[in-house]
Design a protein around this motif. Structure first.
Motif, PDB file in Angstrom:
ATOM      1  N   GLU A 119     -39.687 -19.397  23.472  1.00  0.00           N
ATOM      2  CA  GLU A 119     -39.861 -20.831  23.268  1.00  0.00           C
ATOM      3  C   GLU A 119     -39.983 -21.558  24.602  1.00  0.00           C
ATOM      4  OE1 GLU A 119     -36.624 -22.202  20.822  1.00  0.00           O
ATOM      5  OE2 GLU A 119     -37.872 -21.995  19.017  1.00  0.00           O
ATOM      6  N   THR A 120     -40.938 -22.467  24.672  1.00  0.00           N
ATOM      7  CA  THR A 120     -41.108 -23.281  25.869  1.00  0.00           C
ATOM      8  C   THR A 120     -40.161 -24.482  25.811  1.00  0.00           C
ATOM      9  OG1 THR A 120     -42.772 -24.769  24.944  1.00  0.00           O
ATOM     10  CG2 THR A 120     -43.555 -22.662  25.863  1.00  0.00           C
ATOM     11  N   LEU A 121     -40.027 -25.142  26.954  1.00  0.00           N
ATOM     12  CA  LEU A 121     -39.252 -26.387  26.987  1.00  0.00           C
ATOM     13  C   LEU A 121     -39.785 -27.406  25.997  1.00  0.00           C
ATOM     14  CD1 LEU A 121     -38.669 -26.957  30.820  1.00  0.00           C
ATOM     15  CD2 LEU A 121     -36.913 -26.537  29.090  1.00  0.00           C
ATOM     16  N   PHE A 122     -41.112 -27.470  25.858  1.00  0.00           N
ATOM     17  CA  PHE A 122     -41.690 -28.450  24.939  1.00  0.00           C
ATOM     18  C   PHE A 122     -41.280 -28.147  23.504  1.00  0.00           C
ATOM     19  CE2 PHE A 122     -44.772 -28.077  28.495  1.00  0.00           C
ATOM     20  CZ  PHE A 122     -44.556 -29.330  29.052  1.00  0.00           C
ATOM     21  N   GLU A 123     -41.292 -26.899  23.112  1.00  0.00           N
ATOM     22  CA  GLU A 123     -40.877 -26.535  21.754  1.00  0.00           C
ATOM     23  C   GLU A 123     -39.403 -26.828  21.536  1.00  0.00           C
ATOM     24  OE1 GLU A 123     -43.829 -22.840  20.646  1.00  0.00           O
ATOM     25  OE2 GLU A 123     -42.374 -22.536  22.259  1.00  0.00           O
ATOM     26  N   GLN A 124     -38.573 -26.459  22.503  1.00  0.00           N
ATOM     27  CA  GLN A 124     -37.135 -26.678  22.352  1.00  0.00           C
ATOM     28  C   GLN A 124     -36.798 -28.167  22.318  1.00  0.00           C
ATOM     29  OE1 GLN A 124     -36.252 -24.423  25.848  1.00  0.00           O
ATOM     30  NE2 GLN A 124     -35.743 -22.563  24.717  1.00  0.00           N
ATOM     31  N   LEU A 125     -37.426 -28.949  23.187  1.00  0.00           N
ATOM     32  CA  LEU A 125     -37.146 -30.382  23.215  1.00  0.00           C
ATOM     33  C   LEU A 125     -37.741 -31.095  22.006  1.00  0.00           C
ATOM     34  CD1 LEU A 125     -37.680 -31.078  27.017  1.00  0.00           C
ATOM     35  CD2 LEU A 125     -35.515 -30.839  25.808  1.00  0.00           C
ATOM     36  N   ASP A 126     -38.936 -30.662  21.579  1.00  0.00           N
ATOM     37  CA  ASP A 126     -39.510 -31.237  20.354  1.00  0.00           C
ATOM     38  C   ASP A 126     -38.562 -31.036  19.174  1.00  0.00           C
ATOM     39  OD1 ASP A 126     -41.845 -32.165  21.510  1.00  0.00           O
ATOM     40  OD2 ASP A 126     -42.985 -30.349  21.073  1.00  0.00           O
ATOM     41  N   ASP A 127     -37.970 -29.838  19.075  1.00  0.00           N
ATOM     42  CA  ASP A 127     -37.050 -29.549  17.979  1.00  0.00           C
ATOM     43  C   ASP A 127     -35.802 -30.413  18.038  1.00  0.00           C
ATOM     44  OD1 ASP A 127     -38.789 -27.635  17.059  1.00  0.00           O
ATOM     45  OD2 ASP A 127     -37.679 -25.935  17.893  1.00  0.00           O
ATOM     46  N   ALA A 128     -35.449 -30.876  19.247  1.00  0.00           N
ATOM     47  CA  ALA A 128     -34.269 -31.719  19.423  1.00  0.00           C
ATOM     48  C   ALA A 128     -34.611 -33.204  19.386  1.00  0.00           C
ATOM     49  CB  ALA A 128     -33.587 -31.371  20.742  1.00  0.00           C
ATOM     50  N   ALA A 129     -35.821 -33.531  18.941  1.00  0.00           N
ATOM     51  CA  ALA A 129     -36.277 -34.923  18.814  1.00  0.00           C
ATOM     52  C   ALA A 129     -36.363 -35.626  20.164  1.00  0.00           C
ATOM     53  CB  ALA A 129     -35.380 -35.709  17.857  1.00  0.00           C
ATOM     54  N   VAL A 130     -36.581 -34.872  21.230  1.00  0.00           N
ATOM     55  CA  VAL A 130     -36.847 -35.439  22.543  1.00  0.00           C
ATOM     56  C   VAL A 130     -38.354 -35.659  22.655  1.00  0.00           C
ATOM     57  CG1 VAL A 130     -36.743 -35.046  25.042  1.00  0.00           C
ATOM     58  CG2 VAL A 130     -34.854 -34.298  23.574  1.00  0.00           C
ATOM     59  N   ARG A 131     -38.765 -36.835  23.054  1.00  0.00           N
ATOM     60  CA  ARG A 131     -40.191 -37.139  23.144  1.00  0.00           C
ATOM     61  C   ARG A 131     -40.778 -36.462  24.394  1.00  0.00           C
ATOM     62  NH1 ARG A 131     -40.675 -43.251  23.587  1.00  0.00           N
ATOM     63  NH2 ARG A 131     -38.892 -42.862  24.969  1.00  0.00           N
ATOM     64  N   ALA A 495     -35.600 -24.254  33.513  1.00  0.00           N
ATOM     65  CA  ALA A 495     -35.421 -24.557  32.090  1.00  0.00           C
ATOM     66  C   ALA A 495     -33.957 -24.824  31.743  1.00  0.00           C
ATOM     67  CB  ALA A 495     -35.991 -23.430  31.231  1.00  0.00           C
ATOM     68  N   PRO A 496     -32.990 -24.018  32.230  1.00  0.00           N
ATOM     69  CA  PRO A 496     -31.585 -24.329  31.935  1.00  0.00           C
ATOM     70  C   PRO A 496     -31.139 -25.696  32.464  1.00  0.00           C
ATOM     71  CG  PRO A 496     -31.772 -22.048  32.628  1.00  0.00           C
ATOM     72  CD  PRO A 496     -33.122 -22.674  32.858  1.00  0.00           C
ATOM     73  N   VAL A 497     -31.680 -26.128  33.610  1.00  0.00           N
ATOM     74  CA  VAL A 497     -31.341 -27.457  34.135  1.00  0.00           C
ATOM     75  C   VAL A 497     -31.821 -28.543  33.170  1.00  0.00           C
ATOM     76  CG1 VAL A 497     -31.835 -29.127  35.971  1.00  0.00           C
ATOM     77  CG2 VAL A 497     -31.270 -26.758  36.549  1.00  0.00           C
ATOM     78  N   VAL A 498     -33.025 -28.364  32.635  1.00  0.00           N
ATOM     79  CA  VAL A 498     -33.554 -29.322  31.662  1.00  0.00           C
ATOM     80  C   VAL A 498     -32.707 -29.303  30.392  1.00  0.00           C
ATOM     81  CG1 VAL A 498     -35.561 -29.959  30.266  1.00  0.00           C
ATOM     82  CG2 VAL A 498     -35.882 -29.129  32.616  1.00  0.00           C
ATOM     83  N   HIS A 499     -32.344 -28.123  29.938  1.00  0.00           N
ATOM     84  CA  HIS A 499     -31.477 -28.015  28.745  1.00  0.00           C
ATOM     85  C   HIS A 499     -30.181 -28.816  28.963  1.00  0.00           C
ATOM     86  CE1 HIS A 499     -33.386 -23.835  27.811  1.00  0.00           C
ATOM     87  NE2 HIS A 499     -34.167 -24.829  27.459  1.00  0.00           N
ATOM     88  N   ASP A 500     -29.549 -28.604  30.117  1.00  0.00           N
ATOM     89  CA  ASP A 500     -28.280 -29.281  30.390  1.00  0.00           C
ATOM     90  C   ASP A 500     -28.455 -30.791  30.422  1.00  0.00           C
ATOM     91  OD1 ASP A 500     -27.023 -26.847  30.564  1.00  0.00           O
ATOM     92  OD2 ASP A 500     -27.005 -26.771  32.767  1.00  0.00           O
ATOM     93  N   HIS A 501     -29.568 -31.246  30.987  1.00  0.00           N
ATOM     94  CA  HIS A 501     -29.784 -32.685  31.081  1.00  0.00           C
ATOM     95  C   HIS A 501     -29.835 -33.339  29.711  1.00  0.00           C
ATOM     96  CE1 HIS A 501     -31.160 -36.384  33.018  1.00  0.00           C
ATOM     97  NE2 HIS A 501     -32.017 -36.518  32.022  1.00  0.00           N
ATOM     98  N   PHE A 502     -30.422 -32.639  28.750  1.00  0.00           N
ATOM     99  CA  PHE A 502     -30.549 -33.204  27.397  1.00  0.00           C
ATOM    100  C   PHE A 502     -29.460 -32.698  26.447  1.00  0.00           C
ATOM    101  CE2 PHE A 502     -34.872 -33.836  29.047  1.00  0.00           C
ATOM    102  CZ  PHE A 502     -35.043 -35.189  28.743  1.00  0.00           C
ATOM    103  N   GLY A 503     -28.468 -32.007  26.966  1.00  0.00           N
ATOM    104  CA  GLY A 503     -27.342 -31.599  26.145  1.00  0.00           C
ATOM    105  C   GLY A 503     -27.660 -30.487  25.165  1.00  0.00           C
ATOM    106  N   LEU A 504     -28.668 -29.649  25.504  1.00  0.00           N
ATOM    107  CA  LEU A 504     -29.011 -28.537  24.630  1.00  0.00           C
ATOM    108  C   LEU A 504     -28.219 -27.304  25.012  1.00  0.00           C
ATOM    109  CD1 LEU A 504     -32.900 -28.861  24.515  1.00  0.00           C
ATOM    110  CD2 LEU A 504     -31.194 -29.964  23.066  1.00  0.00           C
ATOM    111  N   ALA A 505     -27.853 -26.514  24.027  1.00  0.00           N
ATOM    112  CA  ALA A 505     -27.084 -25.288  24.290  1.00  0.00           C
ATOM    113  C   ALA A 505     -27.950 -24.266  24.999  1.00  0.00           C
ATOM    114  CB  ALA A 505     -26.561 -24.713  22.978  1.00  0.00           C
TER     115      ALA A 505
END
Length: 505
Positions: A119-131, A495-505
């Motif tokens: 999964e790309t960052l775009f897919e993961q963030l899209d799933d989390a309702a991040v625009r 990618a993990p830095v981006v995850h942390d910024h948006f509170g994703l596991a």
């Protein structure tokens, strides 16, 4: 949702020393202000091969090539028995087939070649309702459907076969890719000309900022790469200054730097660096003196014993089944090691020391070893617990550390010449589309592509060498409290830095 929007900005082929020079000469005032307010890591490690498709995939998946499956600018597709090329040069595209190259770029890279399970960052963030939003960037797969627009030069190029380019693609919520995709109308003039894309990217980013059109934006500034290829990396202050002016347009669209930083966090990085190139290395031509090498549009491809995939300052070499039998792997290895301009010859072998040959895509079997040869030096290794590298990954070693100019101190392996060498070589060789041999070229050499082109007289990248592989990584308003506590940063850490910024596991 994070308090601040996040912008991931990459400047293609940006070298830290050249960024510093541009700042010191007053040519990059916006980047200078951001460096003053952030934390700069000067030696973030690229992928291997250190070329844009591999590096971009690593950046947005957090995986190496063994996980995302993109193996280079050019690679051989074992199942389809053909070369895949993402536009090494105009001449290479003509040799390999313009429409074939376009189709691989427009559709296959993201929808077929990129691992569907990665999964790309775009897919993961899209799933989390991040625009999500993205300006021209090679790896963009997301959850939103977009129709190919094919405007400008690309439209004229494929008008006669437009029916082949009517499929949709999947990307972030907002996707802008020059003549290929535009998720909405913007007052921005696109261009397909290399070296003239930063302005379009900046215009799209600024327009999105004015519309409050994203929570996460991947903002790409690719023109520095083309400028460095043509004029050499030592001349890149000019193109860095241009990238700075383009980034300033985004800052201005938000009301200035203070307003920008009040509402946005930033990660600024390079996908790789560049080094000067003075000589093209015609690998396919050299190897063809001993074995039949698969040619583009070969009239008798079944007779070829080798496929050669030049990918800038690296190359894959594949052993092919042929009526005459496979080429002897030991003979091929000996020939590759002896070629002037080849620095490292990397391959896999079994636990018994036999060559590990791959007839179809797939991961190496348990017990496989990676082998690196540099002239008379030879080192074998595989994951284990004998030593660790600077990133904390464990390895078992057998052979001569001089193959990678490496040292082990207090149980930790490092190499100034080849940063993060074990993980990068293992990842590259473990990719399902890797060659039976993977070459890293000596400083000053670039593999001639299938169009007969190299960047001799300019700059290039792709090798395992530090000069190609280390670039800046800047955090402003995000990232760990003290990024310098990590001994080695790599693109797969983004990618993990981006995850942390948006509170994703």
């Amino acid at each position: 949702m994070a308090a601040k929007k996040l912008i991931l900005t990459y400047v293609d082929s940006l070298r830290t020393d050249m960024l510093r020079r541009a700042v010191e000469e007053g040519r990059a005032p916006t980047f200078a202000a951001l460096i003053e307010r952030g934390v700069l890591i000067e030696d973030c490690v690229s992928s291997f091969p250190s070329v844009t498709p591999v590096a971009c995939a690593e950046m947005v998946t957090g995986l190496g090539a063994e996980g995302h499956w993109i193996s280079g600018m050019n690679w051989y597709h074992r199942l389809e028995r053909r070369y895949v090329d993402y536009g090494s040069s105009i001449e290479a595209s003509r040799a390999l087939g313009v429409f074939r190259v376009l189709f691989d770029l427009v559709y296959n890279m993201n929808l077929a070649h990129l691992n569907p399970a990665a999964e790309t960052l775009f897919e993961q963030l899209d799933d989390a309702a991040v625009r999500t939003a993205c300006t021209p960037f090679l790896i963009y797969r997301g959850r939103h459907r977009h129709q190919v627009s094919l405007e400008g030069l690309l439209r004229r190029a494929v008008d006669a076969t437009r029916s082949k380019f009517r499929h949709h693609t999947w990307g972030p919520r907002e996707l802008f890719y020059g003549d290929l995709y535009a998720s909405s109308e913007v007052p921005c003039k696109s261009t397909s000309i290399p070296g003239a894309r930063d302005g379009y990217s900046a215009c799209c980013a600024a327009e999105l900022a004015r519309r409050d059109g994203f929570d996460f934006l991947l903002f790409s500034l690719p023109d520095n790469d083309n400028y460095s290829h043509r004029h050499g990396p030592e001349a890149s202050v000019e193109s860095i200054a241009k990238a700075d002016r383009c980034f300033a347009k985004l800052v201005e669209a938000t009301g200035g730097l203070d307003s920008f930083l009040a509402g946005h966090a930033l990660v600024l990085l390079a996908d790789h660096a560049q080094t000067a190139v003075h000589r093209g290395l015609p690998l396919a031509e050299i190897l063809a003196h001993q074995w039949p090498v698969l040619q583009p549009s070969d009239s008798e491809p079944e007779l070829a014993q080798l496929a050669v995939s030049p990918t800038a300052r690296a190359a894959h070499v594949y052993l092919l089944p042929a009526p005459a039998g496979r080429a002897d792997p030991d003979a091929v290895r000996e020939s590759l090691v002896a070629i002037e301009g080849v620095d490292l010859v990397c391959r896999l072998e079994t636990s018994e020391g036999d060559p590990l040959l791959r007839e179809e895509p797939g991961a190496p079997p348990p017990g496989a070893w990676a082998v690196v040869e540099r002239r008379k030096h030879r080192l074998r290794f595989h994951p284990g617990s004998e030593v660790s590298d600077l990133r904390g990954e464990g390895w078992i070693l057998d052979g001569d550390l001089a193959a990678l100019e490496a040292t082990v101190e207090d149980g930790v392996l490092s190499s100034d010449t080849y940063p993060d060498p074990l993980a990068r070589v293992w990842s590259a060789l473990s990719s399902p589309h890797a060659g039976d041999f993977l070459l890293s070229l000596s400083p000053g050499y670039e593999a001639v592509d299938w169009g007969g082109v190299s960047h001799a007289g300019g700059g290039s990248h792709g090798s395992l060498h530090a000069g190609d592989s280390l670039g800046p990584l800047l955090f402003v308003g995000c990232g760990p409290d003290d990024p310098h506590q990590r001994p080695q940063w790599a693109l797969r850490d983004i990618a993990p830095v981006v995850h942390d910024h948006f509170g994703l596991a």
